[in-house]
Design a protein around this motif. Structure first.
Motif: not given
Lengths: 181, 181
Positions: B17-28, B60-67
């Motif tokens: 679902m990751g990419s549908r929620w606005g990020f990519n697979r790994t981050i999901g 991924g951590i960086k991205e999740l932090q930006s969210w």
DNA sequence: CATTAATTTCATTATTTATTGAAACTTGAG
DNA sequence: CTCAAGTTTCAATAAATAATGAAATTAATG
């Protein structure tokens, strides 16, 4: 038919945003183009306006139809198909919203339901299930709400929309009434 | 630490679902993993659990932090960083919602505002501007509403959420009141 | 301040996604 | 039925996105 600079800029913007809205660049462009073009367009006109291949347009049309965003029209004595937006801006936004709910929420809700039916077999699963339960409830609420909004009459919706910051007051008011009775 | 089958299935679903929620697979996957894991995790534990590279986890951590979805924790006498969700499920959903509004709506609203300031120079532009005007108003309403919802107290929100199909009745009620006064 | 555990960066590589265009298909008209 | 205009399909290719892992960087420890 060529687009003016301003209109072209809008269409390109729709392209950039496309993937954020749930489709891809080309489809975003097509959607934007059809919205700002008064007359229905043929597939070839679309391909020309966007400088993309005929085949790509065909794919895009299929996709836009699956989102129920465009409709086909025919002109007597002309066997080409003409494409136009399937409704008002409001209709289209609604469709996108609905369709995205289907893609972004429903599958997860279904997975969570299944998961929560089975009992947890250890502490890790127990904690995980608590979390999943929260997600499940949240998604159910969202789902209930969106279907509720769909059900409102256009007038009610408009009334609700205009409410804006008044919503808090109405809520307080409602609570007072309920407490009394 | 290995995940049970059920928990693993959930994490993988979050990936899909990751990419549908606005990020990519790994981050999901990372997001799902941190949510169902009781204890904060180190970057290496995450990499192991998901079988991905250490570098990827760092991204991924960086991205999740930006969210603003995760926070860092430290354990005395241990120099590793431990990651955990930054709030409740509700908080996280809110953050995603906010962030997506920023990415999916704000840029378009800004473009439309600019466009509508300039006068249309021909009929095509005139029609296009009408359409853009509708989109603009719709997006403004959505924006106003989402900021309105942010402003409500948790109790008010809960009250609103529980309302469900009652919303129609409350609206009718409100209209009656307003007409009288 | 030297050591080392930990994290980040980023060029390279792999994977996924989108596009093209020629061939196959469909359909209406004569 | 045949032709031709129009549309769709899909294998090949291009473009965009994500992942790896080794090297660079950071920061805690004695």
């Amino acid at each position: 038919m060529t687009l003016s600079d301003k209109n072209f800029a809008f269409v390109m913007h729709c392209g950039e945003m496309g993937s954020r809205w749930g489709f891809n660049r080309t489809i975003g462009q097509m959607c934007g183009l059809l919205i700002i073009t008064k007359e229905p367009m043929t597939a070839n006109e679309i391909a020309d306006a966007l400088s993309i291949s005929r085949g790509n347009v065909s794919m895009g049309i299929k996709e836009l139809q699956s989102w129920r965003l465009i409709k086909v029209q025919h002109i007597p004595g002309d066997r080409k198909e003409y494409y136009a937006p399937a409704g008002s801006i409001w209709d289209m936004a609604n469709r996108v919203f609905e369709e995205r709910k289907k893609r972004e929420i429903d599958p997860t809700l279904s997975l969570l339901r299944d998961n929560l039916l089975e009992p947890a077999t250890n502490d890790d699963e127990k904690f995980a299930q608590q979390q999943m339960h929260e997600i499940h409830d949240l998604l159910e609420t969202v789902t209930k709400w969106s279907s509720e909004l769909q059900r409102l009459s256009p007038e009610q919706l408009q009334s609700l929309m205009k409410l804006g910051s008044g919503i808090g007051k109405v809520l307080d008011f409602k609570d007072k009434i309920l407490k009394k009775s």
